[in-house]
Write a protein that holds these residues in place. Sequence first.
Motif, PDB file in Angstrom:
ATOM      1  N   GLU A 265     -22.217 -70.488 -91.356  1.00 22.37           N
ATOM      2  CA  GLU A 265     -22.971 -69.603 -90.739  1.00 22.37           C
ATOM      3  C   GLU A 265     -23.969 -68.954 -92.066  1.00 22.37           C
ATOM      4  OE1 GLU A 265     -20.929 -66.206 -88.775  1.00 22.37           O
ATOM      5  OE2 GLU A 265     -19.225 -67.841 -88.305  1.00 22.37           O
ATOM      6  N   ALA A 266     -24.915 -68.087 -91.655  1.00 22.94           N
ATOM      7  CA  ALA A 266     -25.959 -67.591 -92.325  1.00 22.94           C
ATOM      8  C   ALA A 266     -26.431 -66.503 -91.755  1.00 22.94           C
ATOM      9  CB  ALA A 266     -27.141 -68.619 -92.671  1.00 22.94           C
ATOM     10  N   SER A 267     -26.890 -65.408 -92.434  1.00 21.49           N
ATOM     11  CA  SER A 267     -27.198 -64.248 -92.054  1.00 21.49           C
ATOM     12  C   SER A 267     -28.471 -64.309 -91.047  1.00 21.49           C
ATOM     13  CB  SER A 267     -27.631 -63.344 -93.465  1.00 21.49           C
ATOM     14  OG  SER A 267     -28.026 -61.967 -92.940  1.00 21.49           O
ATOM     15  N   GLU A 268     -28.342 -63.633 -90.187  1.00 20.69           N
ATOM     16  CA  GLU A 268     -29.758 -63.692 -89.167  1.00 20.69           C
ATOM     17  C   GLU A 268     -29.693 -62.222 -88.570  1.00 20.69           C
ATOM     18  OE1 GLU A 268     -28.938 -66.285 -85.680  1.00 20.69           O
ATOM     19  OE2 GLU A 268     -27.041 -66.457 -86.057  1.00 20.69           O
ATOM     20  N   ILE A 269     -30.815 -61.694 -88.143  1.00 21.97           N
ATOM     21  CA  ILE A 269     -31.117 -60.529 -87.594  1.00 21.97           C
ATOM     22  C   ILE A 269     -30.556 -60.321 -86.094  1.00 21.97           C
ATOM     23  CG2 ILE A 269     -33.140 -59.346 -86.393  1.00 21.97           C
ATOM     24  CD1 ILE A 269     -34.892 -60.668 -88.621  1.00 21.97           C
TER      25      ILE A 269
ATOM     26  N   SER B 232     -24.335 -67.156 -85.950  1.00 20.78           N
ATOM     27  CA  SER B 232     -23.549 -66.360 -86.794  1.00 20.78           C
ATOM     28  C   SER B 232     -22.723 -65.611 -86.144  1.00 20.78           C
ATOM     29  CB  SER B 232     -24.121 -65.927 -88.041  1.00 20.78           C
ATOM     30  OG  SER B 232     -25.222 -65.020 -87.808  1.00 20.78           O
ATOM     31  N   SER B 233     -21.795 -64.856 -86.595  1.00 22.38           N
ATOM     32  CA  SER B 233     -20.898 -63.885 -85.700  1.00 22.38           C
ATOM     33  C   SER B 233     -20.988 -62.609 -86.762  1.00 22.38           C
ATOM     34  CB  SER B 233     -19.522 -64.296 -85.424  1.00 22.38           C
ATOM     35  OG  SER B 233     -18.898 -64.708 -86.845  1.00 22.38           O
ATOM     36  N   VAL B 234     -20.852 -61.387 -85.779  1.00 23.07           N
ATOM     37  CA  VAL B 234     -20.799 -60.090 -86.046  1.00 23.07           C
ATOM     38  C   VAL B 234     -19.324 -59.948 -86.783  1.00 23.07           C
ATOM     39  CG1 VAL B 234     -21.066 -57.688 -85.695  1.00 23.07           C
ATOM     40  CG2 VAL B 234     -22.501 -59.286 -84.869  1.00 23.07           C
ATOM     41  N   SER B 235     -19.155 -59.799 -88.052  1.00 23.27           N
ATOM     42  CA  SER B 235     -17.892 -59.512 -88.792  1.00 23.27           C
ATOM     43  C   SER B 235     -17.436 -57.990 -88.758  1.00 23.27           C
ATOM     44  CB  SER B 235     -18.222 -59.953 -90.528  1.00 23.27           C
ATOM     45  OG  SER B 235     -18.858 -59.130 -90.969  1.00 23.27           O
ATOM     46  N   ALA B 236     -16.087 -57.877 -88.786  1.00 26.97           N
ATOM     47  CA  ALA B 236     -15.538 -56.578 -89.049  1.00 26.97           C
ATOM     48  C   ALA B 236     -16.538 -55.775 -89.860  1.00 26.97           C
ATOM     49  CB  ALA B 236     -14.093 -56.399 -89.314  1.00 26.97           C
ATOM     50  N   PHE B 237     -16.571 -56.327 -91.105  1.00 26.76           N
ATOM     51  CA  PHE B 237     -17.475 -55.603 -92.443  1.00 26.76           C
ATOM     52  C   PHE B 237     -18.816 -55.433 -91.720  1.00 26.76           C
ATOM     53  CE2 PHE B 237     -20.872 -55.958 -95.483  1.00 26.76           C
ATOM     54  CZ  PHE B 237     -20.315 -55.076 -96.451  1.00 26.76           C
TER      55      PHE B 237
ATOM     56  N   THR C 100     -26.581 -60.012 -89.456  1.00 22.36           N
ATOM     57  CA  THR C 100     -25.211 -60.485 -89.689  1.00 22.36           C
ATOM     58  C   THR C 100     -24.783 -60.469 -91.116  1.00 22.36           C
ATOM     59  OG1 THR C 100     -25.730 -62.981 -89.463  1.00 22.36           O
ATOM     60  CG2 THR C 100     -24.818 -61.461 -87.613  1.00 22.36           C
ATOM     61  N   CYS C 101     -23.612 -59.913 -91.700  1.00 18.14           N
ATOM     62  CA  CYS C 101     -23.425 -59.886 -93.003  1.00 18.14           C
ATOM     63  C   CYS C 101     -21.881 -59.880 -93.116  1.00 18.14           C
ATOM     64  CB  CYS C 101     -23.940 -58.566 -93.609  1.00 18.14           C
ATOM     65  SG  CYS C 101     -23.237 -57.273 -92.795  1.00 18.14           S
ATOM     66  N   TRP C 102     -21.400 -60.064 -94.113  1.00 14.62           N
ATOM     67  CA  TRP C 102     -19.927 -60.593 -94.590  1.00 14.62           C
ATOM     68  C   TRP C 102     -19.529 -59.697 -95.876  1.00 14.62           C
ATOM     69  CZ3 TRP C 102     -23.525 -63.873 -93.095  1.00 14.62           C
ATOM     70  CH2 TRP C 102     -23.335 -64.403 -91.511  1.00 14.62           C
ATOM     71  N   GLU C 103     -18.309 -59.409 -96.226  1.00 14.09           N
ATOM     72  CA  GLU C 103     -18.083 -58.835 -97.185  1.00 14.09           C
ATOM     73  C   GLU C 103     -18.142 -59.501 -98.468  1.00 14.09           C
ATOM     74  OE1 GLU C 103     -14.803 -55.526 -98.624  1.00 14.09           O
ATOM     75  OE2 GLU C 103     -14.287 -56.586 -96.914  1.00 14.09           O
ATOM     76  N   GLY C 104     -17.898 -61.008 -98.260  1.00 12.38           N
ATOM     77  CA  GLY C 104     -18.110 -61.926 -99.448  1.00 12.38           C
ATOM     78  C   GLY C 104     -19.262 -63.137 -98.892  1.00 12.38           C
ATOM     79  N   ASP C 105     -18.900 -64.138 -99.133  1.00 12.05           N
ATOM     80  CA  ASP C 105     -19.983 -65.483 -98.596  1.00 12.05           C
ATOM     81  C   ASP C 105     -19.618 -65.311 -97.132  1.00 12.05           C
ATOM     82  OD1 ASP C 105     -20.659 -65.817-101.215  1.00 12.05           O
ATOM     83  OD2 ASP C 105     -19.030 -67.298-101.693  1.00 12.05           O
ATOM     84  N   PRO C 106     -20.601 -65.753 -96.457  1.00 11.71           N
ATOM     85  CA  PRO C 106     -20.423 -66.165 -95.147  1.00 11.71           C
ATOM     86  C   PRO C 106     -19.531 -67.353 -95.090  1.00 11.71           C
ATOM     87  CG  PRO C 106     -22.748 -66.664 -95.964  1.00 11.71           C
ATOM     88  CD  PRO C 106     -22.061 -66.298 -97.051  1.00 11.71           C
TER      89      PRO C 106
END
Length: 177
Positions: free
Chosen positions: A24-28, A56-61, A14-20
């Motif tokens: 939330e935190a990045s996870e596989i 975390s959630s899957v962002s549009a980015f 999971t990733c975001w254009e800026g900060d999560p």
Amino acid sequence: MKLDRLLVVDVEATCWEGDPPPGEASEIIEIGVCELDVATGERLGKHSVLVRPERSSVSAFCTSLTTLTAEQVSGGVTYVEACALLRKEFRSRDRVWASYGDYDRKQFERQGHYPFGPRHVNVKTLFALSRALPREVGLAEALALAGLPLEGTHHRGDDDAWNIAALFGGILRSTRE
């Protein structure tokens, strides 16, 4: 440690254009695996394991980068189940594993339940050293330098693992010429 096959692994997280977002935190969310025959340098198939995020959630980015949607990964296995699958189906604790860079190894360490044994190869560094490059390069640039096509969708775990394995297989073959 078995040295007949190597596991080439690439994760998407999971990733975001800026900060999560807060909390939330990045996870596989995907683990791509390509088995590589060490003797021949040939790829033996690729696999994708979708992992359901828990914190975390899957962002549009993230979807625009990986093509993975929240709906797709919601049908995946838990991270703990994915690690168990790697150990059982791929004998991950008994084999050397490789990734392109150190991000993947660190992400597994951050999430715990580390499914691999102690031997990891950083193909990004190995490729730069084998070509006497002044710096490490991204996967797409490395493939171009090696005269290899970028097969599949970049930033999908199974396709990236397949492409990394092509690079690593070439390095292994070149040491025997």
